[in-house]
Design an enzyme around this catalytic site. Structure first.
Site, PDB file in Angstrom:
ATOM      1  N   ASN A  39       0.904  -1.144   0.000  1.00 14.92           N
ATOM      2  CA  ASN A  39       0.000   0.000   0.000  1.00 14.92           C
ATOM      3  C   ASN A  39       0.949   1.200   0.000  1.00 14.92           C
ATOM      4  O   ASN A  39       1.802   1.325   0.886  1.00 14.92           O
ATOM      5  CB  ASN A  39      -0.877  -0.047   1.259  1.00 14.92           C
ATOM      6  N   SER A  40       0.840   2.054  -0.988  1.00  8.42           N
ATOM      7  CA  SER A  40       1.832   3.114  -1.215  1.00  8.42           C
ATOM      8  C   SER A  40       1.911   4.109  -0.066  1.00  8.42           C
ATOM      9  O   SER A  40       0.963   4.330   0.685  1.00  8.42           O
ATOM     10  CB  SER A  40       1.511   3.869  -2.501  1.00  8.42           C
ATOM     11  N   GLN A  41       3.064   4.745   0.008  1.00 10.68           N
ATOM     12  CA  GLN A  41       3.327   5.788   0.997  1.00 10.68           C
ATOM     13  C   GLN A  41       2.325   6.925   0.807  1.00 10.68           C
ATOM     14  O   GLN A  41       2.146   7.430  -0.305  1.00 10.68           O
ATOM     15  CB  GLN A  41       4.753   6.294   0.784  1.00 10.68           C
TER      16      GLN A  41
END
Length: 187
Positions: A39-41
């Site tokens: 899950n992206s930053q």
């Protein structure tokens, strides 16, 4: 509050993380969601959404949708007059992401498993906006071809975040910093 910040407030990251990672939802870094994916930053997602400049009513494609968080954020930005289609290559993550998007209660958004032989969802093109949350080796022309006239795509290519703007047959590229993502791949 601006529209992107409002989307982050309306669509908390917590509901799009595996149970074991939820306590880390406020961490400004990528978090594992299984199968080597993340899950992206949040700061990176914020940067990408600002570059994408999603408007109410836009038709949006979310490539590498993973847990569905970006799909739901995009749906908040388009509102119910728009539509957002997320695609995810890993079938198990796609099923989970689809359930997460459905639980968000935005009927104009969906997430499906990607066809491993096709990049994007060309049968539903053109799209006003395309967000790609996986790193390409070269500019994915299959996706450029799915952009509507005056469309925008944000895609990391070889570590550089590109904003692709299409105007008729012309394509304009601009660079917007360095980022790391999981690889964009087909089956």
């Amino acid at each position: 509050m601006d529209r992107v910040a409002a989307a982050f407030d309306a669509v908390p990251r917590t509901g799009f993380l595996p149970a074991r990672e939820r306590r880390h939802a406020s961490y400004d870094g990528p978090l594992p969601i299984g199968h080597g994916q993340t899950n992206s930053q949040p700061r990176t997602v914020d940067d990408m959404l600002r570059l994408l400049d999603v408007r109410p009513g836009d038709r949006v494609l979310d490539v590498g949708a993973g847990s569905g968080w970006t799909t739901a954020l995009l749906a908040h930005l388009t509102g119910p007059t728009g539509s957002v289609r997320g695609v995810e290559l890993e079938p198990e993550i796609a099923r989970w992401g689809s359930a997460n998007v459905a639980a968000a209660g935005m009927s104009w958004a969906s997430l499906v498993a990607a066809d491993p032989d096709v990049l994007g969802l060309p049968d539903h093109a053109p799209y006003d906006r395309i967000l790609v949350s996986a790193e390409a080796v070269t500019l994915p022309m299959d996706l450029v071809g799915q952009l509507a006239d005056e469309g925008r795509m944000v895609v990391p290519v070889n570590g550089v975040m590109l904003l692709v703007r299409r105007s008729g047959v012309e394509t304009d590229l601009s660079e917007h910093g360095y980022y790391r993502f999981v690889p964009l791949r087909r089956g």
